[in-house]
Motif scaffolding. Sequence first.
Motif, PDB file in Angstrom:
ATOM      1  N   GLU A  39       1.220   2.619  -3.466  1.00 23.16           N
ATOM      2  CA  GLU A  39       0.031   3.014  -4.226  1.00 23.16           C
ATOM      3  C   GLU A  39      -0.711   4.183  -3.606  1.00 23.16           C
ATOM      4  OE1 GLU A  39      -2.435  -0.375  -4.631  1.00 23.16           O
ATOM      5  OE2 GLU A  39      -1.131  -1.397  -6.065  1.00 23.16           O
ATOM      6  N   GLN A  40      -0.875   4.195  -2.307  1.00 20.49           N
ATOM      7  CA  GLN A  40      -1.662   5.216  -1.655  1.00 20.49           C
ATOM      8  C   GLN A  40      -0.820   6.448  -1.372  1.00 20.49           C
ATOM      9  OE1 GLN A  40      -3.729   3.768   1.759  1.00 20.49           O
ATOM     10  NE2 GLN A  40      -4.673   2.041   0.674  1.00 20.49           N
ATOM     11  N   GLU A  51       0.813  -1.219   0.000  1.00 19.18           N
ATOM     12  CA  GLU A  51       0.000   0.000   0.000  1.00 19.18           C
ATOM     13  C   GLU A  51       0.840   1.261   0.000  1.00 19.18           C
ATOM     14  OE1 GLU A  51      -2.662  -0.213   3.292  1.00 19.18           O
ATOM     15  OE2 GLU A  51      -4.171  -1.403   2.210  1.00 19.18           O
TER      16      GLU A  51
END
Length: 390
Positions: free
Chosen positions: A150-151, A147
């Motif tokens: 991506e975040q 994550e």
Amino acid sequence: MKLDSISKTKLKDIDLTAFAFYQGGQGISLDETQREIKATHDKERAKLEEKSIRREKPLEAIIQKLEHSRPGVDAAWNEVLRQVGYHAPPVAAAVLIAFLGIGALVIDAILLGPGFDAVGVSDPAVQLIAAFGLAALSSALFHFVFETFEQTRLSLEVKIIRRVLGAIAVVALLCWGVLRGLQVKFGSDLNQNPLGNFLGDHPLLSSVFFCFVTLAAPLVGASAIHHAAPLIHDWHTWKRAKRTHEKVHTALSDAEKKLESERATLGQQLRQLDAEEENWQALAAQYHERGRIGGARQAPHWLVLLKATAWSLGGLVLGCVFGTYLAPLYFALPAGAWVTAFLYYRHHRFHPTYDQFKQQENTRFAVSTERPQIVFPATARLLPPSEDER
């Protein structure tokens, strides 16, 4: 038509036409009856409106509540449509991938469970549970690391912490793999199993194998979770938003239709009541005029005597039956029946009910069946009329 709804005390169970006819025959004004008819229908209108309001207010409250929540529901549904689309995202492949990821963790737990002997866990069931928990923990940690790439909403500190923990987990799992290989070689040597010699002759190969088994399963589980979780979440969000959107709009439409139907029903009932009131007013006016112009004939006196005599004959029969036991009954029963009937019918002759008065309506025939009376022309006068006659 009964007047039981016009007046509960004065005109209860009275025929409207008979009552209006009686009023006209007695020269009584029709205004009182017309006011009672109007008051009765006004009371019925008030009852209908009260009942309708009791049904309308809950519907209006439901409509107000749904209209208040509809903008938020529509906004959420439009956002889901913008992100996901008009069709539900495919979820079967995501569920299958998630199932395979869980299967990889189970296999990893079966392979690495016996290695917990090195840390003092000897129960096989506890070993499987501990191994599966370690694999799941590692998969969740690797998912958090994925994550961070991506975040964008994550802060730099959170990204660094997650990546450092991921690197520690990789090193720990590699060490656990090497330890697992050494443990297997040690156990094989104790049991004089040729596998121990093989592992000792190929330490690099055995280390690579056990490190791969230890590290690959958590990575596969993390990848499966990372891939399947957004798809399942989008599918669930799309379904929930669609269900909520349809539920709100369906409930709002149903409530509006019920409210419209209730108001239409009230309007129809009020129109029927107006037509009924107009009909009653017309009937009252018609029969009042008939009573005023024609009136009614009084029942003849001989009919009272005839009815009293007929009842006395019945009393005579009873007197013959019971007179054998008590002689005065021969006279008392017929005489009592005659007097009672005479007084009863005489009272109704002078004070007829509204229905009886209407039944005795005076009828005037346009063409009479009686023989016409011949009128002779006046005799010619020989002398002129006198001053008095003029």
